[in-house]
Scaffold this motif. Structure first.
Motif, PDB file in Angstrom:
ATOM      1  N   PHE A   1      36.259  31.531  22.000  1.00 28.42           N
ATOM      2  CA  PHE A   1      37.211  31.544  20.896  1.00 28.42           C
ATOM      3  C   PHE A   1      36.644  32.323  19.712  1.00 28.42           C
ATOM      4  N   ALA A   2      35.393  32.039  19.367  1.00 36.97           N
ATOM      5  CA  ALA A   2      34.764  32.751  18.249  1.00 36.97           C
ATOM      6  C   ALA A   2      34.670  34.247  18.544  1.00 36.97           C
TER       7      ALA A   2
ATOM      8  N   ILE B   1      34.575  35.847  14.824  1.00 37.74           N
ATOM      9  CA  ILE B   1      34.080  34.961  13.766  1.00 37.74           C
ATOM     10  C   ILE B   1      32.767  34.317  14.205  1.00 37.74           C
ATOM     11  N   ALA B   2      32.076  33.706  13.265  1.00 41.00           N
ATOM     12  CA  ALA B   2      30.816  33.049  13.579  1.00 41.00           C
ATOM     13  C   ALA B   2      31.072  31.760  14.357  1.00 41.00           C
ATOM     14  N   HIS B   3      30.192  31.491  15.306  1.00 42.61           N
ATOM     15  CA  HIS B   3      30.283  30.241  16.068  1.00 42.61           C
ATOM     16  C   HIS B   3      29.532  29.158  15.287  1.00 42.61           C
ATOM     17  N   GLU B   4      30.148  28.727  14.188  1.00 38.83           N
ATOM     18  CA  GLU B   4      29.542  27.752  13.287  1.00 38.83           C
ATOM     19  C   GLU B   4      30.552  26.653  12.977  1.00 38.83           C
ATOM     20  N   ARG B   5      30.030  25.463  12.682  1.00 34.27           N
ATOM     21  CA  ARG B   5      30.902  24.295  12.509  1.00 34.27           C
ATOM     22  C   ARG B   5      31.967  24.494  11.450  1.00 34.27           C
ATOM     23  N   ASP B   6      31.542  24.947  10.270  1.00 31.60           N
ATOM     24  CA  ASP B   6      32.523  25.038   9.184  1.00 31.60           C
ATOM     25  C   ASP B   6      33.604  26.068   9.496  1.00 31.60           C
ATOM     26  N   VAL B   7      33.235  27.137  10.187  1.00 32.57           N
ATOM     27  CA  VAL B   7      34.204  28.160  10.550  1.00 32.57           C
ATOM     28  C   VAL B   7      35.212  27.630  11.574  1.00 32.57           C
TER      29      VAL B   7
END
Length: 279
Positions: A153-154, A159-165
């Motif tokens: 998905f990221a 996009i970044a594969h980060e929690r907030d994103v």
């Protein structure tokens, strides 16, 4: 008999918390995967199998699964619709005693319906694209359960594969599952294989976001993931106090100095259900 089989498949999928992937072209690993401690195994015909090995993996699937069938629920992740291997995967899986199929790159309800009608098997829809997330409610209505392919998905969105994103995406999937009356969705993989604190913390975050499990890619992740998905002892003790206090039938009471009413009671029940599912 068919209705009972489909009901049994659906029930098994609803209860899955930690399904472990195993490459479909490594049948010598199947028995080990079944015994690793996960509560389901996903035989992967998609990302874990190279293009030149896909037909061989599919052709040997029935024989490889026969000795281990019945140990834990088994699903197969087929190749996505639109790939050269999709139709062959459906044909090979249609007669197997599987709990269900994992459909990658699910992007519409029609994707899920087509797989279910072709095979008679329940579908776990893996949402891993912008189009899939946009149609998450439709997909949830047409599948048995949702799962989140967060890495793909990221990549799809850049996009970044980060929690907030990824907070909006996880929230949307939890909402879609709830609106469809499904079990809570299964979260995407954690790439760290042996960093127990990272794995457990990822699972705690997923549970806090309304997810009911985690996709596992290595047996070494299982115990840490189980700890992360399980409620703490303090949460369980609180839930038991709440349910014990309401046994008398009062509509609203106080426990630990805080008001307890119907929504709090429902949360207490869910905590104990989650504890039982992660034993």
């Amino acid at each position: 008999m068919k209705d009972k089989t489909e009901k049994d498949q659906a029930g098994a999928i609803d209860r899955i918390t930690l399904p472990l992937f195993v490459p479909g072209d490594r049948p010598e690993r199947f028995a080990k995967a079944m015994a690793a401690g996960a509560d389901a195994v996903i035989v992967d015909l998609e990302d874990a199998v190279a293009p030149d090995a896909k037909e061989r993996a599919r052709a040997g699937l029935a024989e490889a699964l026969a000795p281990v069938t019945g140990t834990v629920p088994v699903l197969v992740r087929i190749n996505a619709r639109g790939t050269p291997w999709h139709a062959g995967d459906l044909a090979a899986c249609a007669g197997l005693p599987l709990a269900g199929l994992v459909l990658p790159k699910a992007e519409s309800g029609a994707d899920c319906v087509a797989v279910r009608e072709e095979t008679g098997l329940s579908v776990v829809a893996l949402v891993e694209s912008a189009r899939g997330l946009r149609n998450a409610e439709e997909i949830a209505m047409a599948s048995r359960r949702l799962a989140f392919g967060s890495i793909d998905f990221a990549a799809d969105l850049g996009i970044a594969h980060e929690r907030d994103v990824l907070l909006p995406a996880r929230f949307a999937l939890a909402m879609a599952a709830r609106l469809a009356g499904q079990a809570a969705p299964i979260d995407g993989v954690t790439t760290a294989l042996r960093e127990e604190d990272v794995i457990a913390d990822d699972c705690r975050h997923a549970v806090a976001m309304g997810f009911g499990g985690k996709l596992i890619i290595h047996p070494a992740q299982i115990e840490a993931a189980r700890k992360g998905c399980a409620p703490s002892q303090g949460e369980c003790d609180w839930a038991r106090r709440v349910l014990s206090a309401v046994e008398g039938g009062a509509a609203a009471i106080a426990v630990d100095g805080a008001m307890v009413d119907a929504p709090v009671i429902a949360r207490a029940r869910r905590i104990l259900e989650r504890a039982a599912a992660t034993v």
